[in-house]
Design a protein around this motif. Structure first.
Motif, PDB file in Angstrom:
ATOM      1  N   GLY A   1      -2.374  -5.955  19.331  1.00 21.73           N
ATOM      2  CA  GLY A   1      -1.282  -5.114  18.835  1.00 21.73           C
ATOM      3  C   GLY A   1      -1.537  -4.510  17.461  1.00 21.73           C
ATOM      4  N   GLU A   2      -2.598  -4.936  16.775  1.00 26.00           N
ATOM      5  CA  GLU A   2      -2.956  -4.265  15.510  1.00 26.00           C
ATOM      6  C   GLU A   2      -3.296  -2.812  15.825  1.00 26.00           C
ATOM      7  OE1 GLU A   2      -3.184  -4.966  12.157  1.00 26.00           O
ATOM      8  OE2 GLU A   2      -2.200  -6.866  12.595  1.00 26.00           O
ATOM      9  N   VAL A   3      -2.876  -1.919  14.955  1.00 25.65           N
ATOM     10  CA  VAL A   3      -3.153  -0.503  15.202  1.00 25.65           C
ATOM     11  C   VAL A   3      -4.151   0.030  14.175  1.00 25.65           C
ATOM     12  CG1 VAL A   3      -0.913  -0.027  16.267  1.00 25.65           C
ATOM     13  CG2 VAL A   3      -1.186   0.186  13.760  1.00 25.65           C
ATOM     14  N   VAL A   4      -4.647   1.226  14.419  1.00 26.32           N
ATOM     15  CA  VAL A   4      -5.522   1.894  13.440  1.00 26.32           C
ATOM     16  C   VAL A   4      -4.612   2.447  12.334  1.00 26.32           C
ATOM     17  CG1 VAL A   4      -7.114   3.819  13.044  1.00 26.32           C
ATOM     18  CG2 VAL A   4      -7.213   2.512  15.201  1.00 26.32           C
ATOM     19  N   PRO A   5      -4.793   1.976  11.088  1.00 27.43           N
ATOM     20  CA  PRO A   5      -3.885   2.430  10.019  1.00 27.43           C
ATOM     21  C   PRO A   5      -4.272   3.792   9.455  1.00 27.43           C
ATOM     22  CG  PRO A   5      -5.125   0.447   9.375  1.00 27.43           C
ATOM     23  CD  PRO A   5      -5.764   0.986  10.612  1.00 27.43           C
ATOM     24  N   THR A   6      -3.278   4.441   8.870  1.00 28.20           N
ATOM     25  CA  THR A   6      -3.569   5.661   8.108  1.00 28.20           C
ATOM     26  C   THR A   6      -3.981   5.250   6.697  1.00 28.20           C
ATOM     27  OG1 THR A   6      -1.311   5.855   7.267  1.00 28.20           O
ATOM     28  CG2 THR A   6      -1.805   6.976   9.355  1.00 28.20           C
ATOM     29  N   LEU A   7      -4.610   6.192   5.991  1.00 29.46           N
ATOM     30  CA  LEU A   7      -4.956   5.945   4.587  1.00 29.46           C
ATOM     31  C   LEU A   7      -3.678   5.681   3.786  1.00 29.46           C
ATOM     32  CD1 LEU A   7      -6.934   5.917   2.187  1.00 29.46           C
ATOM     33  CD2 LEU A   7      -6.751   8.417   2.114  1.00 29.46           C
ATOM     34  N   GLU A   8      -2.619   6.403   4.110  1.00 31.61           N
ATOM     35  CA  GLU A   8      -1.349   6.215   3.383  1.00 31.61           C
ATOM     36  C   GLU A   8      -0.820   4.798   3.566  1.00 31.61           C
ATOM     37  OE1 GLU A   8       1.177  10.188   3.653  1.00 31.61           O
ATOM     38  OE2 GLU A   8       1.364   8.852   1.929  1.00 31.61           O
ATOM     39  N   GLU A   9      -0.903   4.274   4.764  1.00 33.59           N
ATOM     40  CA  GLU A   9      -0.420   2.901   4.994  1.00 33.59           C
ATOM     41  C   GLU A   9      -1.256   1.891   4.209  1.00 33.59           C
ATOM     42  OE1 GLU A   9       1.454   3.369   9.487  1.00 33.59           O
ATOM     43  OE2 GLU A   9      -0.716   3.139   9.237  1.00 33.59           O
ATOM     44  N   PHE A  10      -2.544   2.172   4.117  1.00 33.10           N
ATOM     45  CA  PHE A  10      -3.413   1.308   3.307  1.00 33.10           C
ATOM     46  C   PHE A  10      -2.979   1.355   1.843  1.00 33.10           C
ATOM     47  CE2 PHE A  10      -7.452   1.375   0.750  1.00 33.10           C
ATOM     48  CZ  PHE A  10      -7.586  -0.003   0.673  1.00 33.10           C
ATOM     49  N   LEU A  11      -2.685   2.546   1.337  1.00 34.24           N
ATOM     50  CA  LEU A  11      -2.252   2.680  -0.063  1.00 34.24           C
ATOM     51  C   LEU A  11      -0.933   1.952  -0.296  1.00 34.24           C
ATOM     52  CD1 LEU A  11      -3.157   6.438  -0.762  1.00 34.24           C
ATOM     53  CD2 LEU A  11      -4.538   4.389  -1.228  1.00 34.24           C
ATOM     54  N   ASP A  12      -0.054   1.981   0.708  1.00 36.81           N
ATOM     55  CA  ASP A  12       1.219   1.230   0.604  1.00 36.81           C
ATOM     56  C   ASP A  12       0.938  -0.258   0.391  1.00 36.81           C
ATOM     57  OD1 ASP A  12       2.696   3.518   1.063  1.00 36.81           O
ATOM     58  OD2 ASP A  12       2.970   3.123   3.204  1.00 36.81           O
ATOM     59  N   ALA A  13      -0.050  -0.772   1.129  1.00 35.10           N
ATOM     60  CA  ALA A  13      -0.381  -2.206   1.015  1.00 35.10           C
ATOM     61  C   ALA A  13      -1.069  -2.514  -0.313  1.00 35.10           C
ATOM     62  CB  ALA A  13      -1.286  -2.617   2.185  1.00 35.10           C
ATOM     63  N   LEU A  14      -1.860  -1.557  -0.781  1.00 35.90           N
ATOM     64  CA  LEU A  14      -2.634  -1.764  -2.010  1.00 35.90           C
ATOM     65  C   LEU A  14      -1.753  -1.693  -3.262  1.00 35.90           C
ATOM     66  CD1 LEU A  14      -5.745  -1.908  -2.836  1.00 35.90           C
ATOM     67  CD2 LEU A  14      -5.511   0.543  -3.330  1.00 35.90           C
ATOM     68  N   GLU A  15      -0.799  -0.790  -3.215  1.00 35.90           N
ATOM     69  CA  GLU A  15      -0.022  -0.412  -4.405  1.00 35.90           C
ATOM     70  C   GLU A  15       0.539  -1.594  -5.212  1.00 35.90           C
ATOM     71  OE1 GLU A  15       2.892   2.544  -3.489  1.00 35.90           O
ATOM     72  OE2 GLU A  15       2.749   3.350  -5.508  1.00 35.90           O
ATOM     73  N   PRO A  16       1.231  -2.542  -4.582  1.00 40.48           N
ATOM     74  CA  PRO A  16       1.834  -3.601  -5.403  1.00 40.48           C
ATOM     75  C   PRO A  16       0.856  -4.659  -5.895  1.00 40.48           C
ATOM     76  CG  PRO A  16       2.455  -3.853  -3.085  1.00 40.48           C
ATOM     77  CD  PRO A  16       1.572  -2.663  -3.160  1.00 40.48           C
ATOM     78  N   SER A  17      -0.424  -4.550  -5.527  1.00 47.58           N
ATOM     79  CA  SER A  17      -1.400  -5.596  -5.863  1.00 47.58           C
ATOM     80  C   SER A  17      -2.198  -5.227  -7.117  1.00 47.58           C
ATOM     81  CB  SER A  17      -2.370  -5.786  -4.691  1.00 47.58           C
ATOM     82  OG  SER A  17      -3.312  -4.728  -4.671  1.00 47.58           O
TER      83      SER A  17
ATOM     84  N   ILE B   1      -7.578   8.343   8.554  1.00 45.01           N
ATOM     85  CA  ILE B   1      -7.351   7.001   9.103  1.00 45.01           C
ATOM     86  C   ILE B   1      -8.502   6.075   8.693  1.00 45.01           C
ATOM     87  CG2 ILE B   1      -6.006   7.762  11.118  1.00 45.01           C
ATOM     88  CD1 ILE B   1      -8.691   7.395  12.756  1.00 45.01           C
ATOM     89  N   LEU B   2      -8.250   4.759   8.823  1.00 42.61           N
ATOM     90  CA  LEU B   2      -9.296   3.784   8.501  1.00 42.61           C
ATOM     91  C   LEU B   2     -10.105   3.486   9.764  1.00 42.61           C
ATOM     92  CD1 LEU B   2      -7.390   1.181   6.259  1.00 42.61           C
ATOM     93  CD2 LEU B   2      -8.062   3.538   5.747  1.00 42.61           C
ATOM     94  N   MET B   3     -11.374   3.848   9.727  1.00 40.17           N
ATOM     95  CA  MET B   3     -12.228   3.656  10.911  1.00 40.17           C
ATOM     96  C   MET B   3     -13.682   3.780  10.485  1.00 40.17           C
ATOM     97  SD  MET B   3     -12.471   3.509  14.416  1.00 40.17           S
ATOM     98  CE  MET B   3     -10.752   3.724  14.813  1.00 40.17           C
ATOM     99  N   HIS B   4     -14.506   2.836  10.902  1.00 40.73           N
ATOM    100  CA  HIS B   4     -15.927   2.868  10.528  1.00 40.73           C
ATOM    101  C   HIS B   4     -16.770   3.724  11.460  1.00 40.73           C
ATOM    102  CE1 HIS B   4     -20.127   1.521  10.490  1.00 40.73           C
ATOM    103  NE2 HIS B   4     -19.941   1.403   9.189  1.00 40.73           N
TER     104      HIS B   4
END
Ligand code: G3P
Ligand code: CA
Length: 293
Positions: free
Chosen positions: A138-154, A98-101
């Motif tokens: 309402g923002e949630v802690v994202p998974t790494l996979e969800e981050f990759l989904d957002a990154l992929e088309p960019s 997950i994404l978390m500092h």
């Protein structure tokens, strides 16, 4: 004279043999270089080196604009089209990246306690946006996979920090996930921990790596060279001690990044110093400043 069977002249055969020998030699030499695995990893290595204006690394998504390490923050950086977006990855108690500092949930979510002791479902139920502003409730802690989904088309690349020390099996799992998503050319992995970087070197050498450091002396250059990293990252104050070491790094093909700079004065200093990339919480302001320079 022509060979009866092939119809090739001796000169052509000699030329062909010479070309084959040279190609083989180049491939052998290529295989012996530290960053030789694949053309895509070389592209990533190149992206961490800049000749002109500084590159932008948008920190924890875009931590000045949206709650850090949420998809809302990632979208700010990705939509702005910056070169890199930075994020921090940890594993939940049941092994979900997950994404978390922070090592605890307290500062950036509605929960509390150590991240490593909570399951993904427990963490997913928390609010990760309200602490920053009610607008992001309402923002949630994202998974790494969800981050990759957002990154992929960019076109934006990611600098993924593996927080803390990671065991070999954990590194294998996370790099296999990145491989399965064709991210060798899109993701560089960074860490403060030498064993984690050594583990990556062992299990996934095709991924570009960045050494984050709290030391800055001849030993750092030596360490970066041994770890075969593409770049080193440190705070401004560290580079202040011996700025000339940045050129030493560059001379051995290793880039540099500086974190976390949010003022024009600091951006200007980093740029003059020859740092390749600047980590900032505000990629929008840095891009405007850079474009105007
Ligand atoms: O990119 C470097 C930077 O992210 C390291 O510091 O504490 O923000 O993870 P930190
Ligand atoms: Ca980080």
């Amino acid at each position: 004279m022509r060979d009866a069977a092939t119809g090739w002249g001796r000169g052509a055969l000699r030329t062909g043999l010479l070309a084959w020998t040279l190609t083989t030699l180049l491939l052998v030499l290529w295989g012996a270089t530290p960053h030789a695995a694949a053309a895509s990893s070389m592209q990533m290595h190149g992206a961490l080196h800049r000749d002109g204006a500084v590159g932008i690394i948008s920190h924890r998504g875009a931590a000045a604009i949206a709650p850090e390490n949420t998809l809302a923050a990632m979208r700010v950086a990705i939509d702005r089209g910056v070169e890199f977006v930075e994020t921090d990855v940890q594993l939940t108690a049941d092994g979900v990246p997950i994404l978390m500092h922070d090592p605890t949930l307290d500062r950036t979510t509605s929960g509390s306690g150590p991240v490593a002791l909570r399951s993904f479902d427990e963490i997913r139920a928390l609010d990760a946006g309200s602490w920053f502003s009610p607008e992001f409730a309402g923002e949630v802690v994202p998974t790494l996979e969800e981050f990759l989904d957002a990154l992929e088309p960019s076109t934006t690349r990611a600098l993924v920090e593996l927080k803390g020390e990671w065991a070999i099996e954990q590194l294998e799992a996370v790099t296999e996930l990145l491989r399965s998503r064709y991210m060798v050319n899109r993701v560089a992995l960074q860490s403060f921990e030498t064993p984690t970087l050594e583990g990556l070197q062992q299990v996934a050498p095709e991924f570009a790596r960045v050494l984050l450091t709290r030391e800055w002396d001849e030993g750092t250059v030596q360490q970066a060279t041994e770890l075969q990293v593409s770049a080193v990252g440190a705070r401004t104050k560290l580079y202040d001690r011996r700025p000339e070491l940045l050129q030493r790094l560059r001379a051995v093909g290793i880039g540099s990044l500086v974190y976390t700079l949010n003022t024009e004065k600091r951006w200007d200093q980093a740029s003059r110093r020859g740092v390749d990339l600047v980590v900032t919480d505000d990629p929008v302001r840095l891009a405007v400043w850079r474009d105007a320079a």
